[in-house]
Each structure stands twice: as structure tokens, then as C-alpha cells.
Design an enzyme around this catalytic site. Structure first.
Site, PDB file in Angstrom:
ATOM      1  N   ASP A 101      -3.941   5.448  -5.169  1.00  0.00           N
ATOM      2  CA  ASP A 101      -3.969   4.858  -3.836  1.00  0.00           C
ATOM      3  C   ASP A 101      -4.760   3.544  -3.934  1.00  0.00           C
ATOM      4  O   ASP A 101      -5.377   3.241  -4.949  1.00  0.00           O
ATOM      5  CB  ASP A 101      -4.556   5.826  -2.795  1.00  0.00           C
ATOM      6  CG  ASP A 101      -4.094   5.478  -1.378  1.00  0.00           C
ATOM      7  OD1 ASP A 101      -3.551   4.366  -1.177  1.00  0.00           O
ATOM      8  OD2 ASP A 101      -4.274   6.292  -0.462  1.00  0.00           O
TER       9      ASP A 101
HETATM   10  C1  BGC Z   1      -3.028   4.265   2.085  1.00  0.00           C
HETATM   11  C2  BGC Z   1      -1.699   4.605   1.477  1.00  0.00           C
HETATM   12  C3  BGC Z   1      -0.800   3.408   1.481  1.00  0.00           C
HETATM   13  C4  BGC Z   1      -1.489   2.293   0.737  1.00  0.00           C
HETATM   14  C5  BGC Z   1      -0.643   1.043   0.609  1.00  0.00           C
HETATM   15  C6  BGC Z   1      -3.632   3.006   1.485  1.00  0.00           C
HETATM   16  O1  BGC Z   1      -4.736   2.567   2.210  1.00  0.00           O
HETATM   17  O2  BGC Z   1      -3.914   5.344   1.920  1.00  0.00           O
HETATM   18  O3  BGC Z   1      -1.113   5.671   2.175  1.00  0.00           O
HETATM   19  O4  BGC Z   1       0.440   3.717   0.912  1.00  0.00           O
HETATM   20  O5  BGC Z   1      -2.688   1.960   1.406  1.00  0.00           O
HETATM   21  O6  BGC Z   1      -0.495   0.357   1.782  1.00  0.00           O
END
Ligand code: BGC
Length: 702
Positions: free
Chosen positions: A264
Site C-alpha cells: 500500500d
Molecule cells: C489506500 C489504498 C489505495 C492507495 C492508492 C492508499 O492510501 O490505502 O487503498 O489503493 O492509497 O491510491
């Protein structure tokens, strides 16, 4: 398949260490200044490849062209390996569908598949070929803002939706240019964050992890999901992004996943803050060795992996394996054949009438009728209707979290939708201010009150400590109810709110979630009887915040609720049961359940369980018939009920249909006391039910 592996191996053989590490790096690039990085082969993917985070107002055509410009730079790199563009396409791209939690309320996997097929077509028209969806985190604490992004509290429902979402995004052949590679996230346990606070740790026992939190991810893997995202959270003391047991032993060795794992956002670098890595180099080594193949945004892989290899902290074979997995998915996505996107597609493939129609159907199918005293709904014979509340003129407020590419201007405002759909001769008055609304209410025949949460109150890190309606709304409802006109309450929300007092004061209640860009029309059709509500709750609705975490499949306890006396599990000040149970939802007609039959008193491999469902009302309606089971004695305690299957049926007035389910032995498997997975012979209860707290009950022996 062999062609893919051959191509991957050939490429690997030609790559320098720097080029390999480049494939593992996913930076965020705004505009074109990052082109040099791409020409040097230092990125395998780009996140949020275009546009501002809000997505409002950028030009679609330019977006495809911008992706193409970035792609051309990557193709100019020494080996010309194409980029995989990733973006969060969570509930539609430009055509905004209901939030995933609402989609779950449809209890209709085929709807979820169709939604994501459209989302894939729209996003791919802009050059995006990878979405960070579906989110498969089981959420049992509604304080957690991200409950909006998943499919609710139940492993079976979420698993069904997981498979449907993956099919919708990827289709049968993800190399088709109108498909997206899906990403099952956030692996795993993220929804159990302590106190409902995003990014907090969770402690989850091994059996619960395996029986509750794993199944949706396993279903996504079985459906062929191309990628998995590791969660931010610290699970049982080991952050998911450094968790080799989860990412390698379980995901790859047990389940056979052969796609790639992406971290993530910055979660590789965050291993330092977690206190599990000395520095970014250490963090990168831990994550890579655990099984994280691509580093989202932190840059720690790009900065430190070469040195990590030189000093022996990471082996070349480990780097090769990560690269192999990423190249494999790029091959499967057809990127080597079709690296560029035809910008013309944006003209034809985005926000089509068909997409809008599906958005309306989805909004309509997923709203949940919670209360309808004396058949107040659908609204008939009311000449003057006051429509009041903070959502009266809502457009983009209906979208919900994660709608980077949705545009408020695409939605018909609620007041206009009501005007268009209300029967001729109805006087509709609108009032967004409480005092105006109250003064008008005296002259109205009925009141529709539109309340709830702004989308900013759910989604990532939008956690709340109080599940009540936002400040002031309950007071407004109370004042309105005191005037004595029939009140229909409509609640827009990204989570199940605790609306006990509001519900008590209204004669009818519709839970509309964040229904997307056709939500206003879908709501008006339901209110005025052009459509019948069919949604069912994918989460238990709490009475108060203090009930969290709340879910129907809880363990029995040695002093269960039904036992006699004061010393049983309970609250002193509140019933333990939810306000409305999982699976609950009314219709404009009514259904009766009768004549439960089991094909045998003993299960031998399979068992057929059926019941007669009758539409006892005066309108056509849909019912979600649910099959629940309880394993009465286990080597570990077993939930009081578990959903095992469901069917949505539509019946004409007076029509009766026998609905039958086949329960298989493998549906009764669980993680046993010795850690093994399987069934245990013994007695089971079974229900065919309209929701988790009712139904016809039978028993069988395995
Ligand atoms: C979130 C993810 C997301 C990623 C990309 C993160 O802050 O937890 O779910 O896919 O950002 O935008």
C-alpha cells in the site's frame, strides 16, 4: 501460458540489476517531468497516472494522450518494457455507481460484475489498465471509515462479491484492451483496526483469520485476480507488508497465487515507523523478502535494493522472482501487444446511456427499506410534499468516497429528479434550511427528509467515534416529527449509522447509502412507486456506537443472550441485538416462508434444503432468500449462525415458489482446534430465512 513464461524469462535474462529494480518501483508522476525516469527504465508502473486527485474537470482525451506520452517514454527505455498504469477505480470511473458497501446490499453478484465491467471499459479508455480494487476487508466496526469501500461484515457475501468484481474487471481475458487487472486489497485483517481507527493494529486469532478474513482473498485468487495489495496494518505484531507468512506461505504456497503483490501507499517505507526496520534499506529488504513485489510510492526499493543485493541482505534470485511476477501480469494484460490507448475510445466508451442505466438499476436495487408503517410508501395521494434536509440539492454528495473521476455536473440534482418523477399534480416544495422546512411542513401533506453523511465522512481515515447522524440532524428530525405530518426519512451514508431515535420518529425509512450519479432518480422512483425496494443489509445496523464491533456471526458465549437471569452477556442500558439485523430489508409487498424440507436428516456429501416462499402482498417484489447454518458442537466454538448461500427471487402477487439450496460438506469446513481445516461430524441447525435473526429452522446430522 508458456509463451508468457518464455517471454518473461527472455526479458529477465537481458535485464541489468537496475532495470530489474526499476520494474519493482511504482512512483507517482504528475505531468511529464518524470519522463527521464521512464526512459531509464526506473518505473514498472505509475500510480494515478493523470489528473488531480479530485479528478474534477480534466480532459479525458488528454488523459489517454498523457498516458500514451508516458508510455512512449517507457518504450524508449533500453528494453522497451511497457508501464502498467494504476488508479483507484473503486465504484466506477466517470460513471459513478453506488459505493461497494451499497453494492453488497444488492446481494446480486452479477450486478457487481456488470458494474466493474463498465468501470473497466471507462478507465481503460483513458489508458488505465490496473485498478486498486476490489477492497475485500471484512468490516465489523462501523466507526472505521473504509467500511464504505468493502462488502460488509460477512465472509461468504464478500467472497461472492470478490469473485464477481474480479470477473467484472478482468473478464475472461485480461489482455483485451477494455479490461483492467484487479487488485484484491488490503491483505489482510485491515478492517479489524482497533477502535475503528484506520492504520491501527489488529490482533486476530489464527482461526478467525482463516475462517473470516482470508476467504474473500482466497475467492479472489481462485477467480484469477492479477494482483494483491498488502495492508498498512500491524497484524498480531507483524506489519502486513513485512509478513512473510501471509504473503508467501499462505498466499503463494497454500493458495497458489502467481500474480504480484504491491504494497500500500508508502507502506514499505513505513516499516521504519512501525519499528520493525532500522532504516529504509532494512525496510525494503524485509518487504521484498516477505513477498511484496512492487513498492507503491515509497521509493525505498529504487533507492536501496541494489545496495541490499551487494551487501547480501537480499539475493538476486529474490529480485528476479519479484520481477518475474510483475512481467507475467504485464504479459497477461497484453501490454506488450497494446501498450498504447486509442484516444478516440474516450469519446465512445465513457458515460454512455447504458452505463447510466446500469447506475440507476444499481442504485435502485441496493437501497434498503427499513421501515414502512401503514404502507406510507410508495407515496400516493399526497398533493403537497415537502422535501427537506441537507441533501435536497445534492449532486456530487451522492457519490461517496473514492470518486476521483466523477463529476458533480453529471448527476441530476435530487430536486430535479423528484420533479421529473413525481406524479403529475403533486406539489413538491424543497427546503434545505431547517427553519424554512419547519415553517413549510405545517402546510404539507407529507415530508421527505433527506439526511446523512457527506462523502468526506467515510472512506480512508474518515473514522468516527460517534455513529449517530452528523450534528444537528437528529434535532431537525425531532422538530419535524413534532409537527405531526407523515415523515419519510432517507439516509445517505457510507456506513451503517446508529439511527435508533431517528427511525422511531419517522413512519418510513429508506437507507440509500451513497448511491452514485443516478441515485436521485433511483430514489424518486422508489418513493413514488415506479420501483420497489429490494436491498438487504450487508451489515448489522447498530443501535448505538457502543455496540461496535457488531456482527451476526458471533460466538455463542457460555452465558448466551437467551439464557435466564441477569448474568448473561448484555449491556445494562441497551439491548445487545442490532437495530436491524444483517440481511434485513423490506419490500412494498410481503413474503411468507413455509414448509421447510431437508432431503435427508443426514448429510452425505450434500444436502438439499428448500422452503416455499410466497408473495403475500399486492405488488410484485424481490426477496433475498438466505441459507444459514450453525454447527452445534465443535472442537472450537462456532458462530451462532453463518450465511452459506442466498438467492434473489422475484414473485408476482400471490405467487409461491419453492426455493432450494444444495449445501455441500465443504461448506461446513472450518479451522479446528488442532489447526487443521475440515469438517467435524455432529449436529447442525439450518435456517432458510429473510435475515439473520429469523427463518424456518431445521436440523441435520453430518
Ligand atoms: C489506500 C489504498 C489505495 C492507495 C492508492 C492508499 O492510501 O490505502 O487503498 O489503493 O492509497 O491510491
Amino acid at each position: 501460458m508458456n509463451d508468457v513464461e518464455d517471454r518473461v524469462n527472455t526479458l529477465l535474462g537481458q535485464m541489468t540489476l537496475e532495470e530489474k529494480i526499476g520494474q519493482l518501483n511504482q512512483p507517482m508522476i504528475h505531468g511529464l517531468p518524470g519522463l527521464d525516469l521512464l526512459r531509464q527504465g526506473k518505473a514498472g508502473s505509475i500510480i494515478n497516472a493523470f489528473g488531480a486527485l479530485s479528478g474534477q474537470g480534466f480532459d479525458h482525451l488528454n488523459s489517454a494522450e498523457q498516458c500514451n506520452a508516458l508510455q512512449r517514454a517507457a518504450l524508449e527505455s533500453r528494453l522497451g518494457i511497457p508501464l502498467l498504469f494504476g488508479r483507484d477505480i473503486i465504484h466506477g470511473q466517470r460513471t459513478v455507481f453506488p459505493i461497494p458497501l451499497a453494492q453488497a446490499a444488492g446481494f446480486n453478484p452479477s450486478l457487481v460484475e456488470q458494474i466493474n465491467q463498465i468501470a473497466a471499459r471507462e478507465a481503460s479508455a483513458l489508458g488505465i489498465r490496473w485498478t486498486f480494487a476490489p477492497m475485500l476487508d471484512i468490516a465489523r466496526d462501523a466507526r472505521w471509515g473504509r467500511i464504505a469501500e468493502g462488502y460488509g461484515e460477512d465472509p461468504l457475501l464478500t467472497s461472492r462479491m470478490a469473485a464477481a468484481a474480479v470477473r467484472g474487471f478482468q473478464g475472461d481475458d485480461v489482455s483485451q484492451p477494455d479490461r483492467l487487472v484487479a487488485c484484491a486489497k488490503h491483505y489482510v485483517g485491515y478492517g479489524a483496526a482497533e477502535g475503528g481507527r484506520d492504520y491501527e493494529q489488529a490482533e486476530i486469532s489464527e482461526p478467525t483469520l482463516r475462517d473470516v478474513y482470508f476467504p474473500p482473498f482466497r475467492a479472489a485468487v481462485a477467480a484469477g485476480v492479477g494482483t494483491i495489495m498488502s495492508a498498512f496494518l500491524d497484524l498480531n505484531g507483524m506489519p502486513a507488508t513485512a509478513n512473510r507468512r501471509l504473503l508467501t506461505d499462505v498466499l503463494r504456497n497454500e493458495w497458489g497465487f502467481d500474480g504480484f503483490v504491491v504494497s500500500d501507499w508508502e507502506s514499505v517505507g513505513e516499516l521504519v515507523q512501525h519499528g520493525i526496520a532500522e532504516d529504509r534499506a532494512h525496510a525494503a529488504a524485509l518487504a521484498l523478502r516477505a513477498g511484496v513485489d512492487m513498492d507503491m510510492v515509497s521509493g525505498a526499493y529504487l533507492e536501496t535494493l541494489a545496495e541490499n543485493v551487494r551487501c547480501g541482505r537480499v539475493t538476486l534470485a529474490e529480485i528476479d522472482e519479484a520481477v518475474r511476477r510483475i512481467l507475467r501480469i504485464k504479459c497477461r494484460a497484453g501490454l506488450f501487444e497494446h501498450p498504447l490507448t486509442d484516444p478516440e475510445r474516450a469519446i465512445h466508451d465513457i458515460l454512455t446511456p447504458k452505463a447510466r442505466e446500469l447506475a440507476r438499476q444499481a442504485a435502485s436495487e441496493t437501497m434498503v427499506l427499513l421501515k414502512n408503517e401503514r404502507h406510507l410508501l410508495p407515496l400516493r395521494d399526497f398533493r403537497r410534499i415537502l422535501v427537506a434536509g441537507p441533501f435536497v440539492y445534492a449532486t456530487g454528495e451522492l457519490f461517496g468516497t473514492w470518486t476521483m473521476d466523477g463529476r458533480a455536473g453529471d448527476a441530476v440534482p435530487l430536486d430535479q429528479a423528484f420533479q421529473a418523477i413525481a406524479p403529475a399534480g403533486t406539489d413538491l416544495w424543497f427546503a434545505a434550511a431547517p427553519d424554512l422546512a419547519l415553517s413549510r411542513a405545517h402546510y404539507a401533506d407529507a415530508v421527505v427528509l433527506l439526511v446523512g453523511e457527506h462523502p468526506a465522512r467515510s472512506g480512508e481515515n474518515a473514522n468516527v467515534s460517534d455513529l449517530g447522524l452528523p450534528p444537528g440532524q437528529l434535532e431537525w428530525i425531532t422538530a419535524m416529527a413534532a409537527i405531526g405530518k407523515p415523515v419519510v426519512l432517507v439516509v445517505f451514508a457510507g456506513r451503517p449509522l446508529a439511527i435508533t431515535r431517528a427511525v422511531a420518529q419517522a413512519q418510513a425509512v429508506i437507507y440509500a447509502w451513497h448511491p452514485g450519479l443516478e441515485g436521485a432518480a433511483a430514489l424518486a422512483e422508489i418513493l413514488f412507486g415506479l420501483a420497489t425496494p429490494t436491498g438487504r443489509l450487508p451489515v448489522s445496523m447498530p443501535r448505538t456506537t457502543g455496540q461496535a464491533p457488531l456482527y451476526y456471526a458471533h460466538k455463542p458465549s457460555g452465558r448466551p443472550l437467551e439464557a435466564d437471569g441477569p448474568f448473561r452477556t448484555r449491556y445494562v442500558d441497551m439491548p445487545t441485538a442490532p437495530l436491524f439485523p444483517f440481511g434485513y430489508g423490506l419490500s412494498y409487498t410481503s413474503f411468507s416462508y413455509s414448509d421447510l424440507r431437508l432431503s435427508s436428516a443426514h448429510m452425505r456429501g450434500t444436502l438439499e434444503i428448500s422452503a416455499l416462499i410466497t408473495n403475500t402482498g399486492e405488488r410484485t417484489g424481490s426477496e433475498v432468500v438466505q441459507l444459514y447454518v450453525r454447527d452445534l458442537v465443535g472442537s472450537l466454538t462456532r458462530p451462532v449462525r453463518e450465511l452459506k448461500d442466498f438467492q434473489r427471487i422475484t414473485l408476482q402477487p400471490g405467487e409461491a415458489r419453492r426455493v432450494s439450496f444444495i449445501l455441500r460438506e465443504e461448506d461446513l469446513t472450518f479451522t479446528r482446534a488442532d489447526g487443521s481445516w475440515g469438517v467435524e461430524p455432529g449436529r447442525f441447525k439450518v435456517w432458510i430465512a429473510p435475515h439473520a435473526e429469523a427463518g424456518l429452522e431445521g436440523e441435520f446430522i453430518l
